[in-house]
Each structure stands twice: as C-alpha cells, then as structure tokens.
Scaffold this active site. Structure first.
Site, PDB file in Angstrom:
ATOM      1  N   TYR A   1     144.485 -50.111 -70.688  1.00  0.00           N
ATOM      2  CA  TYR A   1     143.452 -50.640 -69.796  1.00  0.00           C
ATOM      3  C   TYR A   1     142.063 -50.244 -70.271  1.00  0.00           C
ATOM      4  O   TYR A   1     141.151 -51.075 -70.353  1.00  0.00           O
ATOM      5  CB  TYR A   1     143.708 -50.116 -68.379  1.00  0.00           C
TER       6      TYR A   1
ATOM      7  N   SER B   1     135.005 -52.889 -66.102  1.00  0.00           N
ATOM      8  CA  SER B   1     135.385 -51.788 -65.213  1.00  0.00           C
ATOM      9  C   SER B   1     134.519 -50.603 -65.569  1.00  0.00           C
ATOM     10  O   SER B   1     133.950 -50.545 -66.672  1.00  0.00           O
ATOM     11  CB  SER B   1     136.865 -51.440 -65.437  1.00  0.00           C
TER      12      SER B   1
END
Length: 260
Positions: free
Chosen positions: A155, A142
């Site tokens: 995350y 990401s």
C-alpha cells in the site's frame, strides 16, 4: 462551471469514492460510477444520486486489474455523456502483513488496483482532454504516500508511486489546460478502514480500541477521523477554475499527521 462536464470516479460504490461522486454530482457534474458490490445496492445508489442531484449518473463495473476494461470505462463515459472530463482515481484495496510474510498475490493485486489502474485510466482519458484543452485528474493517494507505516509495504509503495505519477502527468499536461493533483487523506472511517481495525488488532496483539487510539489516530493531531464530505469538498474545488494553477501537488487532509 460544470457546463455538462462528466467525472469518472473509480471505486465509487462506497466510502470515499461515493462521497466524492456525491459532492461532484451535487455541483452539477455528470457521474460515471465504478466499483464492486451488490447489483441492487449499486443501482439504488446510482438512481438515488441521479434523482437527488438532477444529473446523469451511469455505472460501469470495470475491473481495475484489467487495462482493457479500464479503457472500456473511459469509452463508456464518452458514449453515455460525450466526454470524460474529470478522472478521480480512487479505487483501492489493502492487506497488512510483514514484508517477509507478505503474500505475492496480494502485493501484485494492490499495485495493480492502487497504482497501475490510475496509469491506465489517465492514459485512456488524456487524449480527449488534450483535444478539448481542459481536464482534471485527481489521484487519491494517502498520508501513506508521504510517510510509511509498518506492515503495509504494498500500500505504501503504491501510494508513493501515485505521487510520482501525479507529478509527471501534471508536467506533461500543463499546457493543455489539464491539472493533475493528489489528495492524501489520513484515516477516514470507511468500510476499508473499518476492516483494518480487527486485522491490525490481531497482528499487533492489542485491542481494537487501542488500534483506533494508538495506531490510527495517534499521529493525527486532531485525534479525529476525516470525513468523506471533507474530501468531496476538496475534489470539487480542484475541479473548479479557481484551482487552475494548482497542479502536481500532494494535498494532505490528515489532521496534522504529516506535519510531524
């Protein structure tokens, strides 16, 4: 180039994973789907992909928090298609909360699904890749593997860890004809991201429209969401022989987010 090669794509019953699976299938790769969801919908997606692309498409519902089931997923691909040539580690979950209020069970689950599952997948698939002296490992990291945002400690930690895993595997596997790379998307309008919009609006005390404009797309210079088709096209390229010298890299597809 597929030559009857097979790709396992985790978390591929919807969103980015399904988009990548569809792109690979359209280019002649057999596919092993994985993920949760309604059984009838999953079967319809599996059968539709097989019919549309003329390749073998299987499904295995391995739980990405259970190493033994992850190993079973790799074995299922070998049994059904003869090998696990390509691994796309895409499975992911999300929770947003301040660090001092972050639920411990949510932290553990996010690390397990978003990071540890990739390790277990790679560990199970690498011996066969080394034996065949060819393999492609694609880790969906990401932009949050490169930069941080508030309220996403688990995350962000998992995605930063994914980049470290990518580099290590790339170095260990390079002489066996195996590449390992990470794709780092910015915001892509998937079910996971759509779910974050009202959650983030509540957490920050702003409207959902403000979340999209001022939080999600604020740093993306293009002011546009990415698409699953764009990510699928990159995955297809990384699996090609033309990408054989690309390994150990983090490839942002983030509309200029990390260019700041």
């Amino acid at each position: 180039m597929p030559d009857n090669k097979t790709a396992i794509v985790t978390g591929s019953t919807s969103g980015i994973g399904l988009g990548i699976a569809r792109a690979l299938a359209a280019n002649g790769y057999n596919i092993m789907l994985n993920g949760f969801g309604d059984e009838a919908e999953i079967e319809a997606a599996r059968a539709g992909l097989a019919d549309e692309c003329g390749v073998g498409v299987g499904y295995n519902g391995a739980d990405m928090t259970r190493p033994e089931e992850i190993a079973g997923l790799v074995e299922a691909a070998r049994t059904e298609f003869g090998a696990a040539d390509i691994i796309v580690n895409n499975a992911g979950i999300q929770h947003v909360a301040p660090v001092d209020e972050f639920p411990i069970d949510k932290w553990d689950a996010i690390i397990a699904v978003n990071l540890s599952s990739a390790f277990h997948m790679i560990r199970a698939a690498l011996p066969g890749m080394k034996e065949r002296r060819w393999g492609r490992i694609i880790n969906l990291a990401s932009a949050h593997g490169l930069v941080a945002s508030p309220f996403k400690s688990a995350y962000v930690s998992a995605k930063h860890g994914m980049l470290g895993l990518t580099k290590t595997v790339a170095l260990e596997a390079a002489e066996f004809g195996i590449t390992c790379n990470a794709i780092c998307p910015g915001y892509v309008l998937t079910p996971l991201v759509e779910k974050q919009i009202p959650e983030t609006a509540k957490l920050r005390g702003i409207s959902e429209e403000d979340v999209v404009r001022d939080v999600m797309l604020e740093a993306q210079a293009t002011k546009e969401f990415g698409t699953v088709e764009q990510l699928g096209a990159l995955a297809v390229f990384l699996c090609s022989d033309d990408a054989a010298q690309i390994t150990g890299t983090a490839l942002p597809v983030d509309g200029g987010w990390t260019a700041h």
